[in-house]
Design an enzyme around this catalytic site. Sequence first.
Site, mmCIF file in Angstrom:
data_model
loop_
_atom_site.group_PDB
_atom_site.id
_atom_site.type_symbol
_atom_site.label_atom_id
_atom_site.label_comp_id
_atom_site.label_asym_id
_atom_site.label_seq_id
_atom_site.Cartn_x
_atom_site.Cartn_y
_atom_site.Cartn_z
ATOM 1 N N ASP A 93 -20.026 46.309 -5.548
ATOM 2 C CA ASP A 93 -20.593 45.700 -4.348
ATOM 3 C C ASP A 93 -22.105 45.620 -4.517
ATOM 4 O O ASP A 93 -22.678 46.206 -5.435
ATOM 5 C CB ASP A 93 -20.193 46.472 -3.091
ATOM 6 C CG ASP A 93 -20.667 47.913 -3.098
ATOM 7 O OD1 ASP A 93 -21.495 48.272 -3.938
ATOM 8 O OD2 ASP A 93 -20.202 48.685 -2.253
ATOM 9 N N SER A 94 -22.762 44.896 -3.645
ATOM 10 C CA SER A 94 -24.192 44.611 -3.834
ATOM 11 C C SER A 94 -25.096 45.759 -3.401
ATOM 12 O O SER A 94 -26.285 45.763 -3.711
ATOM 13 C CB SER A 94 -24.575 43.363 -3.042
ATOM 14 O OG SER A 94 -24.506 43.639 -1.645
ATOM 15 N N GLY A 96 -25.553 46.240 -0.245
ATOM 16 C CA GLY A 96 -26.013 45.825 1.078
ATOM 17 C C GLY A 96 -25.487 46.693 2.202
ATOM 18 O O GLY A 96 -26.242 47.120 3.081
ATOM 19 N N GLN A 189 -20.043 36.249 6.461
ATOM 20 C CA GLN A 189 -20.399 37.107 7.595
ATOM 21 C C GLN A 189 -20.214 36.316 8.893
ATOM 22 O O GLN A 189 -19.458 35.363 8.932
ATOM 23 C CB GLN A 189 -21.826 37.632 7.417
ATOM 24 C CG GLN A 189 -21.990 38.659 6.299
ATOM 25 C CD GLN A 189 -21.342 40.003 6.645
ATOM 26 O OE1 GLN A 189 -20.955 40.276 7.788
ATOM 27 N NE2 GLN A 189 -21.227 40.863 5.634
ATOM 28 N N GLY A 216 -18.204 42.391 6.996
ATOM 29 C CA GLY A 216 -18.546 42.629 8.394
ATOM 30 C C GLY A 216 -17.372 42.902 9.291
ATOM 31 O O GLY A 216 -17.490 42.816 10.518
ATOM 32 N N ASP A 266 -10.457 47.001 -0.779
ATOM 33 C CA ASP A 266 -10.986 48.280 -1.252
ATOM 34 C C ASP A 266 -11.310 49.151 -0.049
ATOM 35 O O ASP A 266 -11.547 48.637 1.047
ATOM 36 C CB ASP A 266 -12.270 48.086 -2.066
ATOM 37 C CG ASP A 266 -13.495 47.968 -1.153
ATOM 38 O OD1 ASP A 266 -14.211 48.969 -0.983
ATOM 39 O OD2 ASP A 266 -13.707 46.879 -0.566
ATOM 40 N N CYS A 306 5.269 59.693 -6.987
ATOM 41 C CA CYS A 306 4.029 60.123 -7.622
ATOM 42 C C CYS A 306 4.174 61.522 -8.220
ATOM 43 O O CYS A 306 5.126 62.251 -7.923
ATOM 44 C CB CYS A 306 2.864 60.082 -6.634
ATOM 45 S SG CYS A 306 2.805 61.482 -5.475
ATOM 46 N N CYS A 309 4.530 64.340 -5.555
ATOM 47 C CA CYS A 309 5.813 64.395 -4.851
ATOM 48 C C CYS A 309 6.969 64.780 -5.776
ATOM 49 O O CYS A 309 7.954 65.366 -5.329
ATOM 50 C CB CYS A 309 6.094 63.049 -4.178
ATOM 51 S SG CYS A 309 5.013 62.717 -2.757
ATOM 52 N N HIS A 335 -1.518 61.345 -4.689
ATOM 53 C CA HIS A 335 -0.472 60.789 -3.821
ATOM 54 C C HIS A 335 -0.976 59.569 -3.059
ATOM 55 O O HIS A 335 -0.299 58.529 -3.026
ATOM 56 C CB HIS A 335 0.022 61.839 -2.832
ATOM 57 C CG HIS A 335 0.891 61.252 -1.767
ATOM 58 N ND1 HIS A 335 2.226 60.955 -1.966
ATOM 59 C CD2 HIS A 335 0.603 60.833 -0.496
ATOM 60 C CE1 HIS A 335 2.722 60.402 -0.875
ATOM 61 N NE2 HIS A 335 1.758 60.314 0.029
#
Length: 369
Positions: A93-94, A96, A189, A216, A266, A306, A309, A335
């Site tokens: 990411d930037s 920002g 945005q 945003g 993300d 996983c 588990c 997990h």
Amino acid sequence: MSVTYELVKKCSKTGARAGRLHTPHGTFDTPIFMPVGTQATVKAMSPDELKDMGAGIILSNTYHLYLRPGHELVAEAGGLHKFMNWDRGILTDSGGFQVFSLGALRKITEEGVTFRSHIDGSKHFLSPEKATKVQMALGSDIIMAFDECVPFPAEHDYARKSTERTTRWAERCRQTHTRADQALFGIVQGGMYKDLRTMSANDLVSLDFPGYAVGGLSVGEPKTLMYEMLEHTVPLLPERKPRYLMGVGTPDCLVEGVMHGIDMFDCVFPTRVARNGTVMTNWGRLVVKNAEYARDFRPLDDKCSCYACRNFSRAYIRHLFKTDEIFGLRLTTIHNLHFLLNFMSKMRTAIIEERFLDFRQEFLAQYNR
């Protein structure tokens, strides 16, 4: 282009779609969730563990890597992939969002943002040009244009001026970016205003970025309002380019984002709550530290395959947390990331098999129970 999107299947009843994202470090099926490796590491995880659970691309943070260890050092090491020994995709990411979340520690002008480090209070300046050059030095596959994240709530006039500035900054990022092996994505945005979202999307699409993020959102607004903004914004973006919803990582928001046509997600949520003893299951969140699990010898989720588990009980993992053993938070992190990556894979299959709406309805009914 260094990064391209291939549309494989679109749901006939919703905007949900399955595709493939081609990058210099591999091709990945979409929709995808990107684990967050803020400081060139996904907390508590090794690269091999991430690969084993199917992670094809991760996110790292420009702001944090700029402050420590510095982008020059990362470039000297051969770039972020070599520095962290990760040979699959990386998106940065930037910076920002992190800069703007500093509040009183930063000042925004047309040129960029002056801010003080949260680490030592030292003074720094980040402009669209500098944010782009830092990411070029890091060498990630996908980099983000420097934008201003409109807070919630915000008056229309403020949101308009901020959104217009984000477009001007995006143009400056585009003019600065020169790496042919790297893709620069624009960020839409506009706050919670449909007219501003339309303006931002149209302006950025005219700049012809290879991919677009919706920024945003998930900044404190009600989820219903976030979904409303998605429903309005996503159709304004090119169908043959990837669409990325920033900062979203709970299962209910992921399934709604996919339904509206988002390909990439993300969030720090799965790893952050894992360190506090909270895990995601098919039946909602479970706080394994709670006393009710002291003698519960079932896995965290009996439908999960996983490592945690398959091998350990709720009672054991609770014991690890109560005794401050690091292995406990490692198991909950494994997990949560496995759960979300597997969840995205299930959604992709449901889209391809034309049963996404049924999948969504069944999952939400179970998860919100």
